[in-house]
Write a protein that holds these residues in place. Structure first.
Motif, PDB file in Angstrom:
ATOM      1  N   SER A  21       0.836  -1.192  -0.155  1.00 44.60           N
ATOM      2  CA  SER A  21       0.041  -0.128  -0.077  1.00 44.60           C
ATOM      3  C   SER A  21       0.879   1.414   0.090  1.00 44.60           C
ATOM      4  O   SER A  21       1.888   1.490   0.906  1.00 44.60           O
ATOM      5  CB  SER A  21      -1.038  -0.196   1.095  1.00 44.60           C
ATOM      6  OG  SER A  21      -1.751   1.221   1.300  1.00 44.60           O
ATOM      7  N   TRP A  22       0.764   1.963  -0.976  1.00 43.96           N
ATOM      8  CA  TRP A  22       1.343   3.325  -1.038  1.00 43.96           C
ATOM      9  C   TRP A  22       0.544   4.626  -0.571  1.00 43.96           C
ATOM     10  O   TRP A  22       1.135   5.453  -1.008  1.00 43.96           O
ATOM     11  CB  TRP A  22       1.955   3.515  -2.694  1.00 43.96           C
ATOM     12  CG  TRP A  22       2.984   2.641  -2.996  1.00 43.96           C
ATOM     13  CD1 TRP A  22       2.629   1.525  -3.750  1.00 43.96           C
ATOM     14  CD2 TRP A  22       4.298   2.394  -2.665  1.00 43.96           C
ATOM     15  NE1 TRP A  22       3.849   0.603  -4.067  1.00 43.96           N
ATOM     16  CE2 TRP A  22       4.638   1.132  -3.355  1.00 43.96           C
ATOM     17  CE3 TRP A  22       5.072   3.081  -1.863  1.00 43.96           C
ATOM     18  CZ2 TRP A  22       6.073   0.765  -3.005  1.00 43.96           C
ATOM     19  CZ3 TRP A  22       6.344   2.574  -1.661  1.00 43.96           C
ATOM     20  CH2 TRP A  22       6.702   1.379  -2.244  1.00 43.96           C
ATOM     21  N   GLU A 111      -3.037   2.245  -4.509  1.00 43.04           N
ATOM     22  CA  GLU A 111      -3.440   2.746  -2.915  1.00 43.04           C
ATOM     23  C   GLU A 111      -3.301   1.267  -2.199  1.00 43.04           C
ATOM     24  O   GLU A 111      -2.805   1.361  -1.127  1.00 43.04           O
ATOM     25  CB  GLU A 111      -4.767   3.465  -2.973  1.00 43.04           C
ATOM     26  CG  GLU A 111      -4.743   4.924  -3.446  1.00 43.04           C
ATOM     27  CD  GLU A 111      -4.140   5.732  -2.115  1.00 43.04           C
ATOM     28  OE1 GLU A 111      -3.760   5.098  -0.972  1.00 43.04           O
ATOM     29  OE2 GLU A 111      -3.693   6.926  -2.346  1.00 43.04           O
ATOM     30  N   SER A 112      -3.898   0.356  -2.775  1.00 38.71           N
ATOM     31  CA  SER A 112      -4.263  -0.700  -1.914  1.00 38.71           C
ATOM     32  C   SER A 112      -3.856  -2.229  -2.638  1.00 38.71           C
ATOM     33  O   SER A 112      -3.761  -3.167  -2.157  1.00 38.71           O
ATOM     34  CB  SER A 112      -5.525  -0.884  -1.643  1.00 38.71           C
ATOM     35  OG  SER A 112      -6.543  -1.077  -2.886  1.00 38.71           O
ATOM     36  N   SER A 120      -3.151   1.136   5.676  1.00 32.52           N
ATOM     37  CA  SER A 120      -1.434   2.115   5.526  1.00 32.52           C
ATOM     38  C   SER A 120      -1.225   2.277   6.846  1.00 32.52           C
ATOM     39  O   SER A 120      -1.763   2.270   7.857  1.00 32.52           O
ATOM     40  CB  SER A 120      -2.055   3.297   4.749  1.00 32.52           C
ATOM     41  OG  SER A 120      -2.420   4.219   5.526  1.00 32.52           O
ATOM     42  N   GLN A 129      -8.199   3.440   0.169  1.00 26.53           N
ATOM     43  CA  GLN A 129      -7.500   3.921   1.389  1.00 26.53           C
ATOM     44  C   GLN A 129      -7.962   5.318   1.845  1.00 26.53           C
ATOM     45  O   GLN A 129      -7.355   6.419   1.874  1.00 26.53           O
ATOM     46  CB  GLN A 129      -5.968   4.032   0.876  1.00 26.53           C
ATOM     47  CG  GLN A 129      -5.333   2.889   0.519  1.00 26.53           C
ATOM     48  CD  GLN A 129      -5.169   1.768   1.920  1.00 26.53           C
ATOM     49  OE1 GLN A 129      -3.856   2.127   2.641  1.00 26.53           O
ATOM     50  NE2 GLN A 129      -6.053   1.019   2.191  1.00 26.53           N
TER      51      GLN A 129
END
Length: 203
Positions: A21-22, A111-112, A120, A129
């Protein structure tokens, strides 16, 4: 590591499907009452994600999109029924918010990694997210519901639409604000790069 090498490394990880996850963190900002009420109303309006079409050609275009996206998503969401319900909901909620479906899919990938229960380090939850404070600010206060598929996708699309309106249509700034990294290029570039994998003429 230089910025270019870091972006290359992130892109390589995403291409390999590494479940990372970013997500950053949407920042809680004061909302005027009119905006809060509008966002709350947008979240609360109930509607089924299955679309209805007046024209046969539109329905056929949607079904072609659904079939193609299902194939592209098969490795990430192997269970067929879950995959179809997810795509139907993404299509519905992105259109409802006036967003390109391919952009929303690209954002979810970054995102996920298409993980329903992703969390996160900042506490953002689910496919898109979403930070828990949004459940308190414009929802019913139950942050646990952000793991519900349609709830998460609706919150995410409505929030991104809000940021896009706030930034007067500037996707670079809106995406950065969504990630909590406004003004920095890494996150928007990752989303736009991922978006290319989900482009389709009707979405």
């Amino acid at each position: 590591m230089s910025a270019d090498r870091r972006r290359f490394a992130l892109g390589a990880l995403l291409a390999l499907g590494v479940p990372k996850s970013w997500a950053g963190a949407q920042l809680e900002e004061p909302l005027v009452d009119a905006v809060r009420s509008a966002l709350s109303a947008a979240i609360a309006q109930a509607a089924p994600p299955k679309p209805k079409f007046e024209k046969t050609e539109d329905r056929l275009g949607y079904l072609n999109w659904l079939g193609e996206m299902s194939e592209r998503l098969k490795k990430r969401l192997p269970e067929a029924q879950t995959r179809i319900e997810f795509l139907q909901t993404v299509w519905y909620e992105s259109r409802r918010a006036g967003l390109e479906t391919s952009l929303v899919l690209g954002l979810i990938q970054v995102e996920s990694g298409f993980r329903k229960y992703a969390i996160s380090t900042a506490g953002a939850r689910g496919y898109m997210q979403v930070m828990p404070f949004w459940a308190r600010v414009i929802g019913d206060g139950h942050a646990g519901r952000l793991f519900h598929m349609q709830t998460n996708l609706r919150f995410g699309c409505v929030i991104l639409r809000h940021y896009l309106d706030l930034e007067r249509g500037d996707f670079f700034l809106a995406l950065g604000r969504y990630n909590g990294s406004r003004g920095k290029p890494d996150y928007p570039n990752l989303v736009w790069g991922a978006q290319r994998q989900w482009r389709w003429p009707t979405a």
